[in-house]
Design a protein around this motif. Structure first.
Motif, PDB file in Angstrom:
ATOM      1  N   ASP A   1      68.892  26.377  54.288  1.00  0.00           N
ATOM      2  CA  ASP A   1      67.544  26.968  54.237  1.00  0.00           C
ATOM      3  C   ASP A   1      66.488  26.128  54.970  1.00  0.00           C
TER       4      ASP A   1
ATOM      5  N   HIS B   1      75.322  27.063  50.065  1.00  0.00           N
ATOM      6  CA  HIS B   1      74.910  26.995  48.667  1.00  0.00           C
ATOM      7  C   HIS B   1      75.066  28.385  48.060  1.00  0.00           C
TER       8      HIS B   1
ATOM      9  N   HIS C   1      67.572  30.600  58.160  1.00  0.00           N
ATOM     10  CA  HIS C   1      66.321  31.351  58.111  1.00  0.00           C
ATOM     11  C   HIS C   1      65.398  31.099  59.308  1.00  0.00           C
TER      12      HIS C   1
ATOM     13  N   ASP D   1      71.326  35.170  49.012  1.00  0.00           N
ATOM     14  CA  ASP D   1      71.215  35.534  50.430  1.00  0.00           C
ATOM     15  C   ASP D   1      72.273  34.828  51.286  1.00  0.00           C
ATOM     16  N   HIS D   2      73.171  34.083  50.624  1.00  0.00           N
ATOM     17  CA  HIS D   2      74.253  33.383  51.335  1.00  0.00           C
ATOM     18  C   HIS D   2      75.634  33.808  50.824  1.00  0.00           C
TER      19      HIS D   2
HETATM   20 FE   LIG Z   1      68.527  31.048  51.861  1.00  0.00          FE
END
Ligand SMILES: [Fe+2]
Ligand SMILES: [Fe+2]
Length: 263
Positions: free
Chosen positions: A158, A72, A221, A76-77
């Motif tokens: 996530d 996505h 995560h 953070d990706h």
């Molecule tokens: Fe994330």
């Protein structure tokens, strides 16, 4: 970033961590699947870009990558995505169409290198089929996890994330109670909508993953988790009716700032 490590003969973790003040660390993982057509799953955090590219190059020549699968378009990706597309000219960007369109508002995504996927669609990676599966919890409408039929692994984006006390390479190294607390807290905080969902309907989404029977869960995560799918799904089933977690407020920020000042 930490040093990359192998979790299976053909899967390597690119691990990083993000500190959550007063709570612990949130793992931030990307993965390399050394398939016949090599795949990079996600591209880490922007603050790690230099280390991320070095870590990746220690595992594989980016020019050998055939796919970059973006679960996505959260920051953070996508941290090293632009660098990667440059360094890996032979790779296609596999992502949900909405993710690509959203990113196109910020930078010129090379559309001829894009491969659009919806849940249920798959890409051939030579020796295995990688199928897009929407995880039961997601914080972004473009989220597509991956089920790898060869390694029987679910890359869950996530979902199944947890705030943990310190870096580890195996989820078994986190005390069970701490892990459950960290996973419940993350699930609630990252997916506040889950508290509005009928537990029965949410249970159907969990059941979909149970039926896939993944032996390993590789969350962005969470440290790698083997043989834990049933246990994790049972835990997540309790989230809709649990007390919602609140994100830290201004008072918490003032405490953090005071601590920093005191150092
Ligand atoms: Fe994330
Ligand atoms: Fe996210």
């Amino acid at each position: 970033m930490d040093k990359p490590y192998q979790v299976m003969p053909d899967i390597v973790v690119l691990p990083s961590y993000f500190p959550v003040p007063g709570a612990g660390l949130l793992p931030v993982n990307a993965f390399v699947i050394k398939a016949a057509e090599p795949v990079l799953v996600d591209t880490g955090m922007g603050i790690d870009t230099e280390d991320f590219m070095n870590a990746l190059e220690s595992i594989i020549d980016p020019r050998d990558l055939r796919w970059v699968w973006l679960t996505h378009d959260d920051a953070d990706h996508t941290g090293s995505l632009l660098k990667l597309l440059e360094a890996a000219p032979g790779a296609l960007l596999a992502a949900n169409s909405l993710a690509v369109l959203r990113m196109s508002t910020a930078w010129q995504v090379p559309m001829q290198r894009v491969y659009w996927l919806n849940p249920g669609d798959s890409i051939p990676a030579g020796d295995r089929k990688l199928t897009a599966v929407r995880p039961p919890l997601f914080d972004n409408p473009t989220t597509i996890g991956i089920f790898d039929n060869k390694s029987e692994t679910f890359f869950s984006a996530d979902c199944f994330g947890a705030i943990i006390p310190s870096p580890v390479q195996n989820v078994d190294d986190v005390a069970e109670e701490i892990l459950a607390q960290g996973m419940m807290g993350w699930a609630s905080m990252d997916n506040p909508w889950v508290h509005m969902v009928d537990p029965g309907i949410f249970g159907q989404a969990l059941e979909g993953i149970r039926q896939l029977t993944p032996k390993t869960i590789l969350s962005a995560h969470l440290p790698p988790a083997r043989g834990k799918t049933g246990q994790f799904l049972d835990l997540l089933a309790t989230v809709p009716a649990s007390t919602p977690s609140a994100a830290p407020n201004q008072q918490a920020l003032e405490q953090v700032l005071a601590q920093m000042k005191g150092r």
